[in-house]
Design an enzyme around this catalytic site. Sequence first.
Site, PDB file in Angstrom:
ATOM      1  N   LYS A  11       4.318 -10.259  24.863  1.00 23.12           N
ATOM      2  CA  LYS A  11       3.368 -11.366  24.646  1.00 23.12           C
ATOM      3  C   LYS A  11       3.769 -12.141  23.389  1.00 23.12           C
ATOM      4  O   LYS A  11       4.489 -11.624  22.525  1.00 23.12           O
ATOM      5  CB  LYS A  11       1.925 -10.856  24.484  1.00 23.12           C
ATOM      6  CG  LYS A  11       1.671  -9.943  23.262  1.00 23.12           C
ATOM      7  CD  LYS A  11       1.329 -10.675  21.973  1.00 23.12           C
ATOM      8  CE  LYS A  11       1.213  -9.727  20.792  1.00 23.12           C
ATOM      9  NZ  LYS A  11       1.427 -10.280  19.482  1.00 23.12           N
ATOM     10  N   PRO A  94      12.510  -6.910  21.855  1.00 25.27           N
ATOM     11  CA  PRO A  94      12.822  -6.478  20.493  1.00 25.27           C
ATOM     12  C   PRO A  94      11.704  -5.606  19.908  1.00 25.27           C
ATOM     13  O   PRO A  94      10.533  -5.819  20.199  1.00 25.27           O
ATOM     14  CB  PRO A  94      12.942  -7.795  19.726  1.00 25.27           C
ATOM     15  CG  PRO A  94      13.285  -8.810  20.756  1.00 25.27           C
ATOM     16  CD  PRO A  94      12.611  -8.368  22.019  1.00 25.27           C
ATOM     17  N   ALA A  97       8.465  -6.426  16.397  1.00 28.43           N
ATOM     18  CA  ALA A  97       8.804  -7.844  16.364  1.00 28.43           C
ATOM     19  C   ALA A  97       7.599  -8.770  16.440  1.00 28.43           C
ATOM     20  O   ALA A  97       7.741  -9.976  16.301  1.00 28.43           O
ATOM     21  CB  ALA A  97       9.742  -8.144  17.537  1.00 28.43           C
ATOM     22  N   GLY A  98       6.390  -8.217  16.698  1.00 31.03           N
ATOM     23  CA  GLY A  98       5.219  -9.089  16.904  1.00 31.03           C
ATOM     24  C   GLY A  98       5.090  -9.528  18.351  1.00 31.03           C
ATOM     25  O   GLY A  98       4.418 -10.497  18.670  1.00 31.03           O
ATOM     26  N   LEU A  99       5.752  -8.774  19.264  1.00 36.06           N
ATOM     27  CA  LEU A  99       5.770  -9.133  20.687  1.00 36.06           C
ATOM     28  C   LEU A  99       5.044  -8.095  21.542  1.00 36.06           C
ATOM     29  O   LEU A  99       5.103  -8.150  22.770  1.00 36.06           O
ATOM     30  CB  LEU A  99       7.219  -9.278  21.164  1.00 36.06           C
ATOM     31  CG  LEU A  99       8.050 -10.331  20.413  1.00 36.06           C
ATOM     32  CD1 LEU A  99       9.521 -10.238  20.816  1.00 36.06           C
ATOM     33  CD2 LEU A  99       7.523 -11.734  20.697  1.00 36.06           C
ATOM     34  N   ALA A 100       4.374  -7.140  20.900  1.00 36.86           N
ATOM     35  CA  ALA A 100       3.611  -6.084  21.586  1.00 36.86           C
ATOM     36  C   ALA A 100       4.491  -5.168  22.431  1.00 36.86           C
ATOM     37  O   ALA A 100       4.029  -4.623  23.437  1.00 36.86           O
ATOM     38  CB  ALA A 100       2.470  -6.667  22.428  1.00 36.86           C
ATOM     39  N   GLY A 101       5.722  -4.972  22.024  1.00 36.19           N
ATOM     40  CA  GLY A 101       6.660  -4.135  22.788  1.00 36.19           C
ATOM     41  C   GLY A 101       6.145  -2.725  23.030  1.00 36.19           C
ATOM     42  O   GLY A 101       6.182  -2.227  24.157  1.00 36.19           O
ATOM     43  N   ASP A 136      -3.456  -4.297  20.905  1.00 35.52           N
ATOM     44  CA  ASP A 136      -2.861  -5.223  21.876  1.00 35.52           C
ATOM     45  C   ASP A 136      -2.713  -4.613  23.276  1.00 35.52           C
ATOM     46  O   ASP A 136      -2.282  -5.294  24.202  1.00 35.52           O
ATOM     47  CB  ASP A 136      -1.447  -5.631  21.429  1.00 35.52           C
ATOM     48  CG  ASP A 136      -1.461  -6.502  20.193  1.00 35.52           C
ATOM     49  OD1 ASP A 136      -2.521  -7.088  19.889  1.00 35.52           O
ATOM     50  OD2 ASP A 136      -0.411  -6.599  19.540  1.00 35.52           O
TER      51      ASP A 136
HETATM   52  O1  C5P Z   1      -3.953  -1.502  16.458  1.00 34.10           O
HETATM   53  P1  C5P Z   1      -2.525  -1.484  15.994  1.00 34.10           P
HETATM   54  O2  C5P Z   1      -2.015  -0.088  15.791  1.00 34.10           O
HETATM   55  O3  C5P Z   1      -1.644  -2.348  16.789  1.00 34.10           O
HETATM   56  O4  C5P Z   1      -2.557  -2.173  14.530  1.00 34.10           O
HETATM   57  C1  C5P Z   1      -1.567  -1.944  13.557  1.00 34.10           C
HETATM   58  C2  C5P Z   1      -2.137  -2.214  12.167  1.00 34.10           C
HETATM   59  O5  C5P Z   1      -2.411  -3.612  12.009  1.00 34.10           O
HETATM   60  C3  C5P Z   1      -3.472  -1.541  11.890  1.00 34.10           C
HETATM   61  O6  C5P Z   1      -3.274  -0.263  11.387  1.00 34.10           O
HETATM   62  C4  C5P Z   1      -4.118  -2.475  10.872  1.00 34.10           C
HETATM   63  O7  C5P Z   1      -3.628  -2.195   9.591  1.00 34.10           O
HETATM   64  C5  C5P Z   1      -3.606  -3.818  11.284  1.00 34.10           C
HETATM   65  N1  C5P Z   1      -4.562  -4.560  12.135  1.00 34.10           N
HETATM   66  C6  C5P Z   1      -5.708  -5.104  11.564  1.00 34.10           C
HETATM   67  N2  C5P Z   1      -6.580  -5.797  12.372  1.00 34.10           N
HETATM   68  C7  C5P Z   1      -6.350  -5.955  13.691  1.00 34.10           C
HETATM   69  C8  C5P Z   1      -5.160  -5.429  14.286  1.00 34.10           C
HETATM   70  C9  C5P Z   1      -4.300  -4.733  13.468  1.00 34.10           C
HETATM   71  O8  C5P Z   1      -5.952  -4.963  10.373  1.00 34.10           O
HETATM   72  N3  C5P Z   1      -7.215  -6.641  14.435  1.00 34.10           N
END
Ligand code: C5P
Length: 292
Positions: A11, A94, A97-101, A136
């Site tokens: 994404k 990747p 990467a910010g792509l939800a891999g 995500d």
């Molecule tokens: O939920 P996920 O493990 O993908 O999030 C990674 C990190 O990003 C979390 O541990 C948190 O520090 C930060 N995060 C956040 N608020 C969100 C999503 C992620 O602070 N809505």
Amino acid sequence: MKELKIKAYAKINLTLDVLGKRADGYHELQTIMQTIDLADIITLRELNQGIKIVSSSLQIPTDEKNLAYQAAQLIKSRAGIEKGIEIRIEKNIPVMAGLAGGSTDAAATLVGLNNLWELDFSEAELWEMAARLGSDVAFCLNGGTCLAEGRGEILKPLNPPPPLWLVLVKPQIGVSTAQVYRSLSLDRIGRRPSQSAMIKALEDGDPRKIAENLVNVLETVTLEMHPSLAVIKEEMMSLGALGALMSGSGPSIFALTSAAEAAQAIAEKMEKSLKEVFVTTTLGRLEKRFLR
Ligand code: C5P
């Protein structure tokens, strides 16, 4: 032994706004998420016992740290399944990467195992498991175009735009999502996205208006940490992109273009200095994702 192949799509975030910090430590988001045609291939094969992750990529964990492992563990225990599973991950997205891999591999594992073992978990039950695994993961269950709120798990499906041509680059920089959120000062956020303007632009299917509304409030944070990302954005714009934006907490940057040829031309130039460059399109809600 039963076996199934499923595609796990990446994404991008067309908008990303952070509204505040929550009591649980997460941030309250408002983001328009969009599936793109770049996918890992997940092969699920029944074993007598245990969970085994196999991947050609050396960049992803093969133990319980892998979200797909956690997804298998969760759905197995909810269904009371004794059988084991091998999860083979052909990694095309990747990593970090910010792509939800990682999230999309977990979502595909939930959808895939629900199908392989004929578990009949409802959409709502899959959503609950997904939301527990990561912010995500829920979006990646069905993908398409959604306005996401909460931690990113509360989803409102939007009408997908006609396929948009993108150039996606993944610079060789490691970014920690948690660190980006920690470094964000809520009182220093500059331009925020207008979700309604982006939704209107998507409905009109107008790439220029979509480009004008690409805004991600995490971008300033990551670009301050890594000034080379700003240079990449500028280069893509000077090569004729309609707009360019960092996805999620980065470091991937995508450029929106008007047509396949424009995307190809930008990609060819970017490939001179970057290893991971993709030409891809946006996709609607995921329907045909099983390969056999
Ligand atoms: O939920 P996920 O493990 O993908 O999030 C990674 C990190 O990003 C979390 O541990 C948190 O520090 C930060 N995060 C956040 N608020 C969100 C999503 C992620 O602070 N809505």
